[in-house]
Design a protein around this motif. Structure first.
Motif, mmCIF file in Angstrom:
data_model
loop_
_atom_site.group_PDB
_atom_site.id
_atom_site.type_symbol
_atom_site.label_atom_id
_atom_site.label_comp_id
_atom_site.label_asym_id
_atom_site.label_seq_id
_atom_site.Cartn_x
_atom_site.Cartn_y
_atom_site.Cartn_z
ATOM 1 N N VAL B 81 57.186 13.846 -23.940
ATOM 2 C CA VAL B 81 58.521 13.593 -24.478
ATOM 3 C C VAL B 81 59.499 13.330 -23.332
ATOM 4 C CG1 VAL B 81 60.411 14.520 -25.852
ATOM 5 C CG2 VAL B 81 58.075 15.004 -26.504
ATOM 6 N N ALA B 82 59.334 14.109 -22.244
ATOM 7 C CA ALA B 82 60.212 13.917 -21.095
ATOM 8 C C ALA B 82 60.094 12.496 -20.558
ATOM 9 C CB ALA B 82 59.880 14.938 -20.008
ATOM 10 N N CYS B 83 58.859 11.993 -20.505
ATOM 11 C CA CYS B 83 58.661 10.612 -20.060
ATOM 12 C C CYS B 83 59.326 9.655 -21.027
ATOM 13 C CB CYS B 83 57.176 10.278 -19.995
ATOM 14 S SG CYS B 83 56.379 10.927 -18.550
ATOM 15 N N LYS B 84 59.158 9.948 -22.297
ATOM 16 C CA LYS B 84 59.668 9.068 -23.348
ATOM 17 C C LYS B 84 61.195 8.933 -23.233
ATOM 18 C CE LYS B 84 57.900 7.070 -27.150
ATOM 19 N NZ LYS B 84 56.937 6.016 -27.052
ATOM 20 N N VAL B 85 61.862 10.049 -22.909
ATOM 21 C CA VAL B 85 63.320 9.969 -22.795
ATOM 22 C C VAL B 85 63.766 9.663 -21.371
ATOM 23 C CG1 VAL B 85 63.702 11.502 -24.746
ATOM 24 C CG2 VAL B 85 63.572 12.454 -22.455
ATOM 25 N N GLY B 86 62.767 9.461 -20.498
ATOM 26 C CA GLY B 86 63.102 9.007 -19.160
ATOM 27 C C GLY B 86 63.550 10.089 -18.193
ATOM 28 N N GLN B 87 63.232 11.350 -18.506
ATOM 29 C CA GLN B 87 63.625 12.428 -17.579
ATOM 30 C C GLN B 87 62.411 12.835 -16.757
ATOM 31 O OE1 GLN B 87 65.120 15.051 -20.624
ATOM 32 N NE2 GLN B 87 67.224 14.513 -20.115
ATOM 33 N N PHE B 88 62.279 12.183 -15.609
ATOM 34 C CA PHE B 88 61.057 12.362 -14.837
ATOM 35 C C PHE B 88 60.957 13.760 -14.239
ATOM 36 C CE2 PHE B 88 57.996 11.195 -11.450
ATOM 37 C CZ PHE B 88 56.992 10.786 -12.313
ATOM 38 N N GLY B 89 62.096 14.358 -13.925
ATOM 39 C CA GLY B 89 62.094 15.711 -13.369
ATOM 40 C C GLY B 89 61.464 16.689 -14.341
ATOM 41 N N LYS B 90 61.861 16.598 -15.593
ATOM 42 C CA LYS B 90 61.292 17.475 -16.619
ATOM 43 C C LYS B 90 59.798 17.243 -16.744
ATOM 44 C CE LYS B 90 64.934 18.682 -19.840
ATOM 45 N NZ LYS B 90 65.743 18.137 -20.923
ATOM 46 N N PHE B 91 59.419 15.966 -16.692
ATOM 47 C CA PHE B 91 57.987 15.661 -16.777
ATOM 48 C C PHE B 91 57.218 16.405 -15.697
ATOM 49 C CE2 PHE B 91 54.765 13.246 -14.462
ATOM 50 C CZ PHE B 91 53.747 13.304 -15.389
ATOM 51 N N LYS B 92 57.738 16.343 -14.451
ATOM 52 C CA LYS B 92 57.021 16.974 -13.343
ATOM 53 C C LYS B 92 56.885 18.475 -13.588
ATOM 54 C CE LYS B 92 59.492 14.945 -10.117
ATOM 55 N NZ LYS B 92 60.069 14.571 -8.830
ATOM 56 N N PHE B 93 57.954 19.076 -14.098
ATOM 57 C CA PHE B 93 57.923 20.513 -14.353
ATOM 58 C C PHE B 93 56.880 20.853 -15.419
ATOM 59 C CE2 PHE B 93 59.376 23.961 -17.149
ATOM 60 C CZ PHE B 93 59.212 25.023 -16.266
ATOM 61 N N PHE B 94 56.953 20.173 -16.557
ATOM 62 C CA PHE B 94 56.062 20.544 -17.656
ATOM 63 C C PHE B 94 54.604 20.238 -17.323
ATOM 64 C CE2 PHE B 94 59.923 20.353 -20.366
ATOM 65 C CZ PHE B 94 59.859 21.669 -20.792
ATOM 66 N N HIS B 95 54.382 19.146 -16.605
ATOM 67 C CA HIS B 95 52.999 18.827 -16.270
ATOM 68 C C HIS B 95 52.439 19.840 -15.283
ATOM 69 C CE1 HIS B 95 50.750 15.857 -18.182
ATOM 70 N NE2 HIS B 95 50.186 15.367 -17.115
ATOM 71 N N ALA B 96 53.294 20.301 -14.383
ATOM 72 C CA ALA B 96 52.850 21.349 -13.455
ATOM 73 C C ALA B 96 52.495 22.603 -14.245
ATOM 74 C CB ALA B 96 53.946 21.631 -12.435
ATOM 75 N N CYS B 97 53.299 22.916 -15.281
ATOM 76 C CA CYS B 97 53.004 24.071 -16.132
ATOM 77 C C CYS B 97 51.623 23.914 -16.758
ATOM 78 C CB CYS B 97 54.032 24.187 -17.251
ATOM 79 S SG CYS B 97 55.615 24.757 -16.687
#
Lengths: 108, 289, 624
Positions: B81-97
């Motif tokens: 979802v983070a990627c979908k809305v274009g928030q790459f920082g969030k993506f990095k966090f959640f994927h690390a989780c």
């Protein structure tokens, strides 16, 4: 082809976060239900297995439906999964049937 | 001519290529685990009365792993979802989780495997059974001719035939943290036994008829347990590698082609959710029933 | 014109997007172009050549086995000393020991099915032809496609290596029934399982790719009911592979555990090996292996036959110069076959002590599945009616397919009835039955396919005269090999006997001094010699083919244009050989696949990309 893409509902992070919270609560509930069912004192194994599997199916439904978007997928994917489930059922069902339908006095 | 629909969906089917691909792959995975589950059912139904173990696995650890995996499934979704809305920082966090949770899952699984590995059942000469976790063993070093105590067992099994000599070390006695029961069937249903007294049990070599740890060879329950969870763990490992790649070197694609990258996250997420789905059935089937 | 098309790739605007190249007209190097290629055509040819080589090897094993059956214990002429040198004591004095015979039997089946026919029929032809037929630039996942071939290659290598390990290759038959497979003291079985895991993975990757390609990459206008039947056949085949193979993979994993981790998935309690109680925990089920194996094993039969039917369909339509009769029936019949093939498997297990209810169920589904198969065959036969048939070499093979597959299919009915199966089970009758389906059936169709698509792959025709020699030789000797087996089987000759039943017959015959019921008559035993010579001649009949394939690459007659057979389907509307990317832009499809001899049309064929109104087709390649 790009038109279709634009028709898709705009994604909102917050609504997904809420959805995820509900999913996690559902997983928590179903897991504790399963564990609870397995410790019920007055039921035989058959009844327990049926109960636990039913709850597991609910859990699986939540994960598949909401996390894998299966509730709002394309027809193509439903068709594909329909076949798979049919053959899966055939594999399980017929094998188990074959193992039980045996001439009297024999064992596998 | 280029391959079309690599990131945009095809109008009449409504999906892009990789999505069809992953669903097809998952369909075959359903049949793969279906074969193993049908094996489980047949082995269990076919087992002689009282010979199918209950309560051999730690429900607490199983529950923990269930929740870990469910959480990781959720974080993969949020990463997408983070990627979908274009928030790459969030993506990095959640994927690390996701990655961290996956590795935690594997660690818990490893601990459980190890727990079975050091769990021994000893058939005694008088027909009774000693059962418990391995504490230590006393050997005679035949070269130096002196006794020594070790906290790991040499070899995986012991039987009268082999005589208990491994590489010039002769077994003298084994100490287990466990108990002695009259019949092997008393070990089968641990759930029915409310309080089990454990203590240190030392057994002389002359008393041992057969000694074997709880590996896949021990009985069909452990065989299917190790096979199913092992295959599942391999899927977790494979998924972790993919997720790690997308989190690490694979993220370069975000700059070039964010839509395609988002699709990749979705596709790997679908695989990850499937792995979670398998565990949702593995947990009750192996731990609770 | 040929000069022109050799410049490949032709002009393209978007080279930079391609995985290889990047700098204008960069020609890929040898390794990239021929070995690690992601181009579906190269991968198709790789599959084809590898599979043909494996088939030749499997054929060689068969000749050795036939020698041993006809002359038990007699050293193999010429090859015997070599066998002894390479394989050691199992081939002492150049004769084939029973262990070696068992290895050859198991590996002949495995190689022919999993390394020969499936890769050739499904992967090779499918890879080369399907994307061209549907107007796609390549398979959907080109790198997965390459991985699929590599997994297949590694799997095949593992199978081959297993001949040379101590104890030799797997000996438990291609079905690898447990507990036999676990208790034979050789690591060959381990190699077999690991090889199979590679081959299964390869098939799965291929199947995913095929289905995704056919669903996603059909050219504009290429609706489902405009797909050539070959594409439909490949589509159904891919589904069978996708869903039927994984249970066998699961079974292979469990047998691997039985062999390596000493589990007892398929080993029952109280199993005795060599008169001793085996040191296993027991509690397993040998029947479980059979169920999981045949869950793949039976659909696999349709994996072998459906692509062959697809090839035959294309060639029949092209050479009768008229539309295929009952295209829709064919499509639905193929779908029905694919669907039903999943629920007939236990007819291989009537003799395992199944109950009457379940036997009746499987008997019923087995009879039902013969209906769509007969529909397909009937459509083909009716398609011949009133056609002005061109007897080209591919057409000869395609025509021979019809009666040969007919014999193979119809002799399967007595095996599907559980009462008659009790007598015929595990006899030579069943060998004759499935070889009629696969050898003069599928393999003839595959030969037809090679002759038919050869000009598309190379730009040159294969030699017609030697093609005919190949055809008649194969046709006659194929029947000499397999027809007597029906008689032998009905007389009671069991399969898998390393001496062809000599010991057994001698023992029974000598008891009363005369022929006894149950023993095999000398007439039956003497058929072995005839079969051996038939097999030898069949081998000799393949020599023209092998030479033809390689010789024609450089010296064959040049094909007249891109469409030498005057065919309608899209693969003939591209340059020859098709460049990387196949088409410059997606061809527009206007009509069904078999519009031959349309009244009022200038030519007797109307390509699928020809617009209504008879205007010239929109050019789909700049190479013209």
């Amino acid at each position: 082809m790009s038109q279709l893409h634009q028709v898709e509902h705009p994604v909102e992070f917050k609504s997904y976060l809420r959805r995820c919270l509900y999913v996690f609560i559902a997983v928590l509930c179903t897991t504790s239900l399963m564990i609870g069912a397995s410790f019920l004192p007055n039921y035989g194994w058959t009844a327990k297995v049926a109960m636990i599997l039913a709850v597991a199916c609910v859990n699986a439904f939540v994960v598949a439906g909401y996390l894998m978007h299966l509730l709002s997928e394309k027809k193509m994917i439903y068709t594909l999964l329909g076949f798979t489930i049919f053959f899966f059922a055939g594999l399980m069902g017929l094998t188990i049937w074959a193992m039980h339908d045996m001439p009297a006095g024999s064992s596998h | 001519m280029e391959i079309p629909y690599t990131s945009k969906p095809r109008p009449d089917t409504g999906v892009y290529n990789a999505k069809i691909g992953i669903w097809l792959f998952l369909a075959s995975e359903v049949m793969l685990f279906g074969g193993l589950f049908s094996a489980y059912v047949l082995l269990r139904v076919g087992a002689a009365p009282g010979e199918w173990p209950h309560g051999w696995l730690n429900v607490g650890l199983g529950t923990l792993n269930t929740l870990i995996l469910a959480l990781s499934a959720i974080t993969t979704l949020l990463a997408w979802v983070a990627c979908k809305v274009g928030q790459f920082g969030k993506f990095k966090f959640f994927h690390a989780c996701t990655l961290a949770l996956a590795l935690t899952f594997l660690c818990v699984k490893m601990y459980e495997y190890h727990d079975k590995w050091i769990h021994y059942e000893i058939k005694l000469v008088d027909g009774k059974f000693a059962d418990g976790h391995f504490e230590g063993a006393v050997y005679v070093d035949k070269a130096a001719n002196k006794e020594l105590e070790e906290h790991s067992f040499r070899g995986m099994a012991f039987s009268e035939v082999s005589g208990g000599v491994t590489n010039n070390y002769e077994l003298v006695s084994v100490t287990l943290e466990g108990r002695i029961v009259a019949d092997e069937k008393d070990l089968m249903d641990l759930r029915a036994q409310k309080h089990i007294e454990h203590g240190k049990v030392t057994i002389e070599r002359s008393q041992i008829k057969h000694m074997e740890n709880y590996g896949p060879w021990h009985n069909t329950f452990l065989a299917i347990y190790f096979t199913l969870t092992g295959l599942h763990a391999l899927h977790i490992l494979g998924g972790s590698i993919v997720i790690g790649y997308l989190w690490g070197p694979g993220r370069k694609m975000w700059k070039k082609d964010p839509e395609r990258f988002t699709n990749r996250i979705e596709v790997s997420g679908l695989f990850w959710h499937f792995v979670d789905l398998v565990w949702i059935f593995l947990f009750p089937v192996l731990y609770l029933m | 014109m040929e000069k022109l098309v050799q410049q490949f790739p032709p002009h393209r605007e978007d080279d930079a997007h391609h995985g290889h190249g990047g700098h204008g007209h960069h020609e890929p190097g040898f390794w990239e172009k021929y070995i690690f290629s992601t181009d579906h055509k190269t991968i198709g040819i790789q599959y084809g050549l590898t599979a043909l080589m494996f088939m030749l090897f499997g054929f060689g094993l068969m000749i050795l086995m036939r020698w041993q059956i006809a002359h038990p214990g007699v050293p193999v002429p010429f090859i015997g000393p070599l066998l002894e040198k390479v394989l050691g004591s199992v081939a002492a004095h150049g004769a084939i020991s029973p262990e070696l015979y068992n290895s050859f039997g198991a590996m002949h089946g495995t190689i022919m099915v999993f390394l020969g026919i499936v890769p050739l029929a499904f992967a090779a032809f499918g890879n080369y032809v399907v994307p061209l037929m549907i107007g796609a630039p390549d398979m959907t996942f080109p790198r997965v496609n390459m991985a699929s071939y590599q997994a297949y290659f590694v799997g095949g290598l593992i199978m081959l290596v297993s001949f040379f390990i101590p104890g030799g290759a797997a000996q438990a038959g291609w079905t690898s029934y447990s507990p036999l497979a676990t208790t034979i003291p050789t690591n060959g079985q381990l190699f077999w399982i690991i090889g199979m895991v590679f081959l299964i993975s390869s098939s799965l990757l291929g199947a995913v790719n095929f289905i995704a390609t056919i669903i996603q990459l059909r050219a504009p206008g290429m609706t489902w009911m405009r797909l050539p039947f070959f594409v439909w056949a490949q589509f159904v085949t891919a589904f069978i592979l996708l869903l039927a193979f994984p249970p066998l993979e699961a079974a292979a994993v469990m047998q691997l555990m039985d062999n390596v981790a000493h589990t007892s998935f398929f080993l029952p309690t109280g199993l005795a090996v060599g008169g001793q109680l085996a040191n296993v925990s027991g509690g397993g089920s040998p029947l479980l292996w059979q169920h999981l194996f045949w869950f793949l094993g039976h659909p696999e039969v349709y994996v072998l036959i459906l692509p062959a039917m697809g090839i035959v369909c294309e060639i029949l339509a092209n050479n009768t110069r008229k539309p295929i009769w009952g295209y829709k029936s064919l499509v639905y019949a193929a779908l029905a076959v694919g669907f039903l093939s999943f629920i007939v498997w236990a007819h291989h297990m009537y003799l395992t002590g199944m109950g009457t209810k379940i036997s009746t169920f499987f008997q019923a589904t087995t009879m039902i599945i013969s209906i769509p198969s007969v529909i397909i065959l009937t459509c083909f036969f009716i398609s011949l009616w009133g056609g002005s048939i061109r007897f080209t070499t591919p057409m000869l093979f395609a025509l021979a397919f019809l009666p040969m597959f007919g014999i193979g299919g119809l002799t399967g009915l007595p095996l599907g009835f559980n009462v008659s199966d009790v007598h015929l089970h595990d006899t030579y009758y069943i060998i004759a039955h499935f070889h009629y389906v696969v050898a003069p059936g599928t393999i003839f169709a595959l030969f037809a396919g090679v002759y038919y698509w050869y000009p598309k792959m190379t730009g040159r025709m294969m030699n017609e005269f030697w093609g005919r020699v190949h055809f008649w030789g194969s046709f006659v000797f194929m029947n000499i090999v397999f027809m007597p087996m029906f008689a032998q089987g009905m007389a009671g000759m069991l399969r898998r006997m390393a001496d062809g039943g000599a010991n057994y017959s001698a023992a029974v015959n000598s008891k009363a001094g005369a022929e006894v019921v149950g023993g095999l008559s000398n007439n039956m035993m003497s058929l072995h010699t005839g079969i051996l010579w038939g097999a030898m001649c069949l081998g000799i009949a393949q020599i023209p083919f092998i030479i033809n394939v390689f010789w024609s690459i450089k010296h064959g007659e040049k094909a007249k244009g891109d469409n030498p057979w005057d065919a309608t389907t899209l693969e003939w509307q591209t340059p020859t050989p098709p460049p990387h990317g196949n088409f410059d832009h997606a061809p527009q499809v206007y009509r069904g696949p078999y519009e031959y001899s349309v009244p009022g049309h200038a030519t007797d064929f109307t390509p699928q990309n020809e617009p209504e109104g008879g205007a010239t087709p929109k050019p789909i390649s700049t190479a013209h």
